[in-house]
Scaffold this motif. Structure first.
Motif, PDB file in Angstrom:
ATOM      1  N   GLU A 168       9.779  -4.484   3.577  1.00 18.45           N
ATOM      2  CA  GLU A 168       8.647  -5.002   4.347  1.00 18.45           C
ATOM      3  C   GLU A 168       8.715  -4.520   5.788  1.00 18.45           C
ATOM      4  OE1 GLU A 168       7.023  -9.354   5.868  1.00 18.45           O
ATOM      5  OE2 GLU A 168       8.111  -9.211   3.969  1.00 18.45           O
ATOM      6  N   ALA A 169       9.925  -4.467   6.348  1.00 20.39           N
ATOM      7  CA  ALA A 169      10.081  -4.006   7.728  1.00 20.39           C
ATOM      8  C   ALA A 169       9.689  -2.540   7.874  1.00 20.39           C
ATOM      9  CB  ALA A 169      11.524  -4.213   8.188  1.00 20.39           C
ATOM     10  N   VAL A 170      10.035  -1.717   6.884  1.00 25.01           N
ATOM     11  CA  VAL A 170       9.670  -0.295   6.927  1.00 25.01           C
ATOM     12  C   VAL A 170       8.168  -0.127   6.888  1.00 25.01           C
ATOM     13  CG1 VAL A 170       9.721   1.833   5.565  1.00 25.01           C
ATOM     14  CG2 VAL A 170      11.834   0.592   5.997  1.00 25.01           C
ATOM     15  N   VAL A 171       7.500  -0.852   5.995  1.00 21.50           N
ATOM     16  CA  VAL A 171       6.039  -0.741   5.877  1.00 21.50           C
ATOM     17  C   VAL A 171       5.370  -1.168   7.180  1.00 21.50           C
ATOM     18  CG1 VAL A 171       4.000  -1.634   4.693  1.00 21.50           C
ATOM     19  CG2 VAL A 171       6.028  -1.000   3.384  1.00 21.50           C
ATOM     20  N   LEU A 172       5.807  -2.285   7.743  1.00 21.53           N
ATOM     21  CA  LEU A 172       5.222  -2.753   9.007  1.00 21.53           C
ATOM     22  C   LEU A 172       5.456  -1.744  10.128  1.00 21.53           C
ATOM     23  CD1 LEU A 172       6.154  -6.545   8.882  1.00 21.53           C
ATOM     24  CD2 LEU A 172       3.882  -5.534   8.622  1.00 21.53           C
ATOM     25  N   ALA A 173       6.643  -1.124  10.147  1.00 26.07           N
ATOM     26  CA  ALA A 173       6.933  -0.123  11.181  1.00 26.07           C
ATOM     27  C   ALA A 173       6.053   1.113  11.005  1.00 26.07           C
ATOM     28  CB  ALA A 173       8.413   0.259  11.133  1.00 26.07           C
TER      29      ALA A 173
END
Length: 983
Positions: free
Chosen positions: A656-661
């Protein structure tokens, strides 16, 4: 003291001997070391020294081995020699155990990272790992993924006997051969069925319903071969696998360690041995020394472990190591000491558009070597460019199809209106004139200039031509303008003609693009000619208006879409070259001949994404029905795959953090695209470092290196369309969320590509979700309308806040027009009558037309044909929407002079379609065509006239205002007697 580029250390004498022999040049081979020299005999760490000829720049290589295997012995040796020789790269080849779920015996592992798996705390009942993982250079990992190994000496396709014995050995070991990693290497296509029938007839196996089993005769044959004929193989159909290598302090043969490694945090370990982590540690502690570890799989670390494959694994890994070092000679060479000041040197950029990476190789003295070294290096770099950059295992490079299977792109010269293949155009222009190559995203602009470079370079190197091609990216003229122009001048003195090829003019800021076109191109024109690529909208709206430029352009080539035959030929050619089963090839080709996949075959990049998903096992027709679905399927698969490859356990949802970044970076880069370079936006991105360095995040980005300080910066996404897709995802998340606050992203002006992604997403919504989002969008609109300064009476924005409110209102209405259901229908009809601004009312009118609101349609089309201001607004917006210009729809005004190529093609294509959406837009489309023809003059093509004529049948049987007006427009366009009626 000797200057050393690479220090290779081995843990065993056998591995040392394999590296020694693999490095030697042999008869008929231009690369390699002619003679090894013994050095340091009197010290405790002797080594061999040789000069490895790569075909371009030489590498000075030292080779040594430790007295004992294991991390401590190798680390001691490596540390001593690194201190003494000061190499630029520390390398190791040798043998390892391979993960049986991923690899076959004989495969070669490239370490994408290395770590000590037994580092941690041993408790009474469990082991608690505390790993220190060392990552290999990301660009080297990517290069390994792309590297070809099927032409190395140790590679060989299996004979019928080897195929038979492989199957028998798998069955003897209790393995299911069809689930084995190497199954398709031994039994491609329909060979499995034929071989099973043959082996059954020989009495070696018996067939079950869904399995095969050894007979006693088969078991005896397998055991006899293992005992009496178990010589090390000379050649195997091995593959190169990129992944983590775990190092430990003991030789393992328990067969269960692989499961332990999963539990301890690294689920994707492919190699297990004793020294890789030590090599990586020595390199990291020696001022970030480059490092590379390549190991051949000799066993599976299970009770069946033996040394039969050890010599092959050592030899194959050494061959792969030398091949890899040769491919990275420029990266290694640029770390050498400076060239003496008495030489006149020019740094030659090795440009790889797939990575948008500017790698600065060592200095080349033009007086001594001429342009040949540059051309050979550049050619090798382009041929090593991956066809499918994200496919597991690299999936081959551009050389796989070059030159026989390269699809000849078709181009239309907009100066002469002639259509021909790029190959024919180049044959007619052996010294290409100043040329622009334009086209939409993914249509093949970068591939086209690679093709031109390779053809011209090959002709020059083989003395069949005299034109020197010089390939670079537009960013090179931003970051190192002086140095790049100086190099072009020097190259122009080495041949009869120079053509400088500048890719990606639309991928720098507007100011930089203008400076390149107005200042750099004329300068390059003094040294020879130039070829430049750009998206067509960017060219028509920003570049073509630069004073004096149009007169200097001899050819304006617009790339044409691929035909279905082109796409099928490309897919078959690729699949055949990589040994993909014939049945699977035909299944893919059959799939792309039918809707909805057929729509992707016109665009080469979208076809590549389809091929990636197909090879990855996705069921294409079930997950993809429009461009948003295609990119979503790719992106989800990419993230999932990279997360599986990711190392260690994190305390938050890294996916989720990668997608948001990604979304945050894409939106920031898009909104600042006219003023800030991508690298600056990337540096300002607030994100956890473990996300920034995670392969799932970093793998979709590409690097560029400043030629002055060699600092690597991020240049963009792997493809510009990824950025646009991620922006679309961000907008969709905001619109489809639950917050009552109006999302700020709606105030951004979105280009046609982003809106196309959003349309695709809306088309997949169910009735209930569509109604919910329509009600939510209507609430946003009402809030924004309340902020409008109605006292002025014209709805024009007076403040920045009002300008953003206007953009957001237009965007919301655009979305409502593309949703389904009565909620959206009522909303667009309401906005048409309520909004004070003509542009928003236009968006509402089109939405109402799409929803079948006839009274709004009649009123709006009447205004188009009766009011010049509405007519002008509609034309201006269409030019922006279809990408003929890239100005703001809120600011651009058509002057009647700009070409309307994309608008024209898209409008006539829709007029010729019979689906409900196209039929609803027909009256408005005819009015739009009439408006453009009236404003510009000129004539319609025969095909366009046939398209218009065929639409008569839609109106003639019917009475009413719609049919009467549409027929009147058709009469005017086609020049029939009824044209006398004033519209």
């Amino acid at each position: 003291m000797d200057t050393i580029d690479v220090l290779i250390v081995a843990a065993l004498k056998l591995e040392f001997d394999a590296a020694h022999d693999a490095g030697l040049s042999t008869r008929g081979r231009s690369t390699g070391i002619k003679r090894w020299e013994q050095k340091g005999e009197d010290s405790d760490s002797p080594y061999l020294l040789g000069t490895y000829e790569t075909g371009s720049l030489p590498l000075r290589i030292a080779l040594a081995y430790s007295s004992r295997m294991g991390g401590r012995s190798v680390a001691t040796l490596a540390a001593k020699l690194v201190e003494r020789l000061k190499p630029k790269c520390l390398a190791m080849s040798g043998v390892c155990a391979g993960n049986p779920a991923e690899l076959n015996i004989g495969d070669v592992v490239f370490a994408e990272m290395a770590y000590e798996y037994d580092e941690g705390k041993q408790k009474a009942d469990e082991f608690e790992p505390d790993h220190r993982q060392i990552l290999a250079l990301n660009s080297w990992v990517n290069a390994a993924l792309r590297m070809r190994v099927d032409d190395l000496p140790s590679f060989g396709k299996p004979s019928n006997e080897e195929r038979r014995l492989w199957l028998l050995e798998r069955l003897l070991a209790g393995q299911d051969p069809k689930k084995h990693a190497a199954f398709l290497r031994y039994f491609p296509g329909s060979r499995w069925q034929r071989c099973v029938d043959s082996y059954s007839e020989e009495g070696l196996i018996v067939r079950g319903v869904d399995s095969v089993h050894l007979t006693q005769h088969g078991r005896d044959t397998a055991n006899t071969n293992l005992y009496f004929h178990s010589l090390p193989p000379k050649r195997l159909p091995f593959q190169l696998k990129v992944g983590p290598i775990a190092s430990g302090s003991a030789v393992i043969k328990d067969g269960v360690t692989w499961e332990s490694l999963k539990r301890w945090g690294v689920r994707t370990v492919v190699g297990l041995e004793m020294e890789a982590a030590s090599v990586a540690t020595v390199a990291e502690q020696a001022d970030k020394l480059l490092w590379v570890v390549v190991k051949g799989v000799m066993d599976y670390a299970n009770p069946l472990k033996d040394d039969r494959y050890k010599p092959f694994a050592a030899r194959a890994s050494a061959e792969v190591l030398y091949r890899f070092l040769s491919s990275q000679v420029e990266d290694i060479a640029r770390r050498r000491p400076s060239v003496p000041a008495v030489q006149v040197s020019y740094a030659v950029p090795a440009y790889d558009r797939g990575e948008k990476r500017r790698r600065m190789p060592s200095a080349v003295t033009m007086e001594e070597k001429g342009p040949w070294t540059y051309l050979r290096n550049q050619t090798e770099s382009l041929l090593n460019k991956s066809l499918l950059p994200w496919t597991k295992g690299g999936a081959g490079a551009f050389r796989l199809l070059w030159p026989e299977l390269v699809v000849p792109a078709r181009v239309q010269d907009l100066k002469t209106l002639t259509v021909q293949t790029l190959r024919d155009w180049l044959e007619g222009h052996p010294r290409p004139p100043c040329t622009f190559i334009i086209g939409g995203p993914g249509i093949g602009k970068s591939t086209a200039v690679r093709y031109i470079f390779l053809e011209l370079a090959d002709a020059f190197l083989h003395k069949k031509g005299t034109t020197i091609p010089f390939l670079l990216h537009a960013s090179d003229l931003v970051h190192s303008r002086k140095e790049t122009l100086a190099l072009a001048e020097r190259l122009s003195q080495c041949g009869e003609a120079l053509v400088t090829i500048v890719d990606g003019l639309d991928e720098v800021t507007l100011a930089d693009s203008h400076n390149i076109a107005s200042e750099c191109l004329p300068t390059l024109g003094e040294y020879g000619t130039w070829i430049t690529t750009s998206r067509d909208g960017h060219y028509h709206s920003h570049v073509s208006a630069i004073p004096g430029l149009d007169e200097s352009i001899s050819s304006l080539l617009e790339l044409q879409p691929w035909s279905l035959e082109d796409s099928s030929a490309f897919a078959r050619g690729y699949f055949q070259r990589v040994g993909y089963p014939d049945a699977e090839q035909e299944r893919f080709v059959s799939a792309i001949t039918r809707d909805p996949l057929r729509g992707f075959t016109e665009n080469p990049f979208q076809l590549l994404l389809l091929m990636y998903l197909f090879i990855s096992g996705e069921r294409l027709s079930e997950v993809i029905d429009n461009r948003f679905g295609l990119y979503s399927a790719f992106y989800q698969h990419w993230i999932a795959r990279e997360l599986r490859r990711g190392a260690g356990e994190l305390k938050f949802n890294i996916g989720e953090a990668v997608v948001l970044a990604h979304e945050k970076l894409a939106l920031g880069a898009y909104t600042k695209r006219h003023s800030y370079p991508f690298g600056r936006v990337y540096e300002a991105l607030e994100v956890d470092e473990c996300v920034r360095t995670h392969p799932a995040f970093a793998g979709l980005l590409v690097d560029a290196a400043s030629p002055l300080d060699l600092k690597v910066v991020k240049a963009g996404f792997q493809h510009q369309s990824f950025l646009e897709f991620l922006v679309a995802r961000t907008v969709l998340s905001a619109v489809m969320g639950t917050s009552d606050k109006v999302p700020s992203v709606l105030g951004e002006e979105l280009n046609v590509e982003i809106n196309a992604f959003i349309r695709g997403a809306f088309s997949n919504l169910g009735d209930g979700e569509s109604a919910r989002i329509a009600r939510r969008a209507r609430r946003f609109y009402d809030v924004l309308l309340a902020r409008c300064d109605e006292s002025s009476g014209d709805g024009l924005p007076r403040t920045l806040e009002q300008a953003r409110s206007l953009r957001a209102r237009e965007q919301i209405v655009y979305f409502l027009g593309r949703m389904n259901g009565p909620e959206a229908t009522r909303a667009v009809a309401y906005v048409y009558h309520a909004d004070p601004h003509r542009l928003v009312r236009r968006a509402a009118a089109l939405g109402a037309i799409l929803h079948g609101v006839e009274d709004v349609e009649s009123e709006y089309v009447a205004r188009l044909t009766e009011h010049p201001a509405e007519n002008l607004l509609n034309r201006s917006t269409q030019l922006v929407y279809f990408g003929d210009v890239t100005e703001s729809i809120f600011e651009f005004e058509d002057d009647g002079q700009l070409a309307w190529h994309r608008t024209r093609a898209a409008t006539f294509e829709r007029i010729g379609m019979g689906d409900v959406r196209s039929r609803r837009l027909r009256w408005w489309d005819l009015a739009t065509v009439w408006s453009f023809v009236s404003s510009r003059g000129g004539s319609l093509s025969a095909e366009e006239r046939r398209t218009l004529e065929s639409s008569r049948n839609e109106f003639e049987p019917h009475a009413g205002v719609r049919s009467t007006s549409a027929l009147r427009i058709l009469d005017s366009l086609l020049g029939t007697p009824a044209a006398a009626t004033v519209l």
